[in-house]
Motif scaffolding. Structure first.
Motif, PDB file in Angstrom:
ATOM      1  N   LEU A  39       0.962  -1.185  -0.047  1.00 53.73           N
ATOM      2  CA  LEU A  39      -0.074  -0.097   0.064  1.00 53.73           C
ATOM      3  C   LEU A  39       0.643   0.726  -0.127  1.00 53.73           C
ATOM      4  O   LEU A  39       0.316   2.757  -0.424  1.00 53.73           O
ATOM      5  N   ILE A  40       2.034   1.033   0.695  1.00 53.15           N
ATOM      6  CA  ILE A  40       2.872   2.342   1.233  1.00 53.15           C
ATOM      7  C   ILE A  40       3.607   2.568  -0.688  1.00 53.15           C
ATOM      8  O   ILE A  40       3.732   3.616  -0.426  1.00 53.15           O
ATOM      9  N   GLY A  41       4.010   1.539  -1.215  1.00 50.35           N
ATOM     10  CA  GLY A  41       4.619   0.825  -2.612  1.00 50.35           C
ATOM     11  C   GLY A  41       3.422   2.443  -3.139  1.00 50.35           C
ATOM     12  O   GLY A  41       4.478   2.865  -4.260  1.00 50.35           O
ATOM     13  N   GLY A  42       2.415   1.480  -3.118  1.00 45.42           N
ATOM     14  CA  GLY A  42       1.560   1.676  -4.947  1.00 45.42           C
ATOM     15  C   GLY A  42       1.419   3.428  -4.124  1.00 45.42           C
ATOM     16  O   GLY A  42       1.287   4.270  -5.094  1.00 45.42           O
ATOM     17  N   PHE A  43       0.968   3.510  -2.856  1.00 40.08           N
ATOM     18  CA  PHE A  43       1.401   5.396  -2.695  1.00 40.08           C
ATOM     19  C   PHE A  43       2.381   6.274  -3.391  1.00 40.08           C
ATOM     20  O   PHE A  43       2.316   7.220  -4.056  1.00 40.08           O
ATOM     21  N   ALA A  50       3.977   6.362 -11.288  1.00 41.97           N
ATOM     22  CA  ALA A  50       4.268   5.274 -12.067  1.00 41.97           C
ATOM     23  C   ALA A  50       2.588   4.592 -11.457  1.00 41.97           C
ATOM     24  O   ALA A  50       2.112   4.807 -10.452  1.00 41.97           O
ATOM     25  N   GLU A  51       2.210   3.448 -12.258  1.00 36.74           N
ATOM     26  CA  GLU A  51       1.531   1.478 -11.527  1.00 36.74           C
ATOM     27  C   GLU A  51       2.249   1.668 -10.283  1.00 36.74           C
ATOM     28  O   GLU A  51       3.201   1.283  -9.814  1.00 36.74           O
ATOM     29  N   GLY A  52       0.708   1.040  -9.385  1.00 40.05           N
ATOM     30  CA  GLY A  52       1.397   0.264  -8.039  1.00 40.05           C
ATOM     31  C   GLY A  52       1.434  -0.919  -8.501  1.00 40.05           C
ATOM     32  O   GLY A  52       1.463  -1.787  -9.665  1.00 40.05           O
ATOM     33  N   PHE A  53       0.887  -1.771  -7.690  1.00 42.92           N
ATOM     34  CA  PHE A  53       0.538  -2.804  -7.512  1.00 42.92           C
ATOM     35  C   PHE A  53      -1.032  -3.246  -7.846  1.00 42.92           C
ATOM     36  O   PHE A  53      -1.714  -3.126  -8.212  1.00 42.92           O
ATOM     37  N   SER A  60       5.071  -5.688  -9.361  1.00 41.05           N
ATOM     38  CA  SER A  60       4.481  -5.518  -7.747  1.00 41.05           C
ATOM     39  C   SER A  60       5.328  -5.645  -7.012  1.00 41.05           C
ATOM     40  O   SER A  60       5.196  -5.307  -5.178  1.00 41.05           O
ATOM     41  N   PHE A  61       5.665  -7.061  -6.657  1.00 44.27           N
ATOM     42  CA  PHE A  61       6.312  -7.677  -5.643  1.00 44.27           C
ATOM     43  C   PHE A  61       7.817  -5.981  -5.652  1.00 44.27           C
ATOM     44  O   PHE A  61       8.302  -6.100  -4.307  1.00 44.27           O
ATOM     45  N   LEU A  66       9.527  -2.548  -2.314  1.00 40.71           N
ATOM     46  CA  LEU A  66      10.269  -0.729  -1.467  1.00 40.71           C
ATOM     47  C   LEU A  66       8.912  -0.433  -0.832  1.00 40.71           C
ATOM     48  O   LEU A  66       9.882   0.712   0.575  1.00 40.71           O
ATOM     49  N   GLY A  67       7.901  -0.176  -0.538  1.00 41.44           N
ATOM     50  CA  GLY A  67       7.135   0.127   0.319  1.00 41.44           C
ATOM     51  C   GLY A  67       7.202  -0.861   1.984  1.00 41.44           C
ATOM     52  O   GLY A  67       7.352   0.120   3.043  1.00 41.44           O
ATOM     53  N   SER A  68       7.425  -1.943   1.775  1.00 43.04           N
ATOM     54  CA  SER A  68       8.415  -2.736   3.021  1.00 43.04           C
ATOM     55  C   SER A  68       9.926  -2.376   3.591  1.00 43.04           C
ATOM     56  O   SER A  68       9.911  -2.157   4.546  1.00 43.04           O
TER      57      SER A  68
END
Length: 84
Positions: A39-43, A50-53, A60-61, A66-68
């Protein structure tokens, strides 16, 4: 099917992020870290246009990873104890 994708990608991303950031975690902690990280990476990705998940793929990984990493870094920033 999508919840299974979130769990699998989240678990893998949380596990790899934990190895990169040198933190210990159980399976559940890795999955939660990866899902919140996605969710954080998608934001973050949407902020840069760019597109998120997007599903079960490498992009998506990377977004979840990145978000993790960002999530673990922020948690470590607020929970680290400094000894003077």
């Amino acid at each position: 099917m999508s919840i299974i994708v979130w769990i699998v990608i989240g678990g893998l991303a949380g596990w790899v992020a934990g190895m990169i950031m040198k933190t210990d975690g159980s399976l559940v902690k890795n999955i939660v870290t990866g899902i919140v990280g996605a969710l954080i990476g998608g934001f973050i990705m949407s902020f840069f246009g760019a597109e998120g998940f997007t599903g079960f793929n490498l992009w998506s990984f990377v977004v979840a990873l990145l978000g993790s990493i960002v999530l673990i870094a922020v948690i470590n920033l607020f929970t680290s104890r400094k000894h003077a």
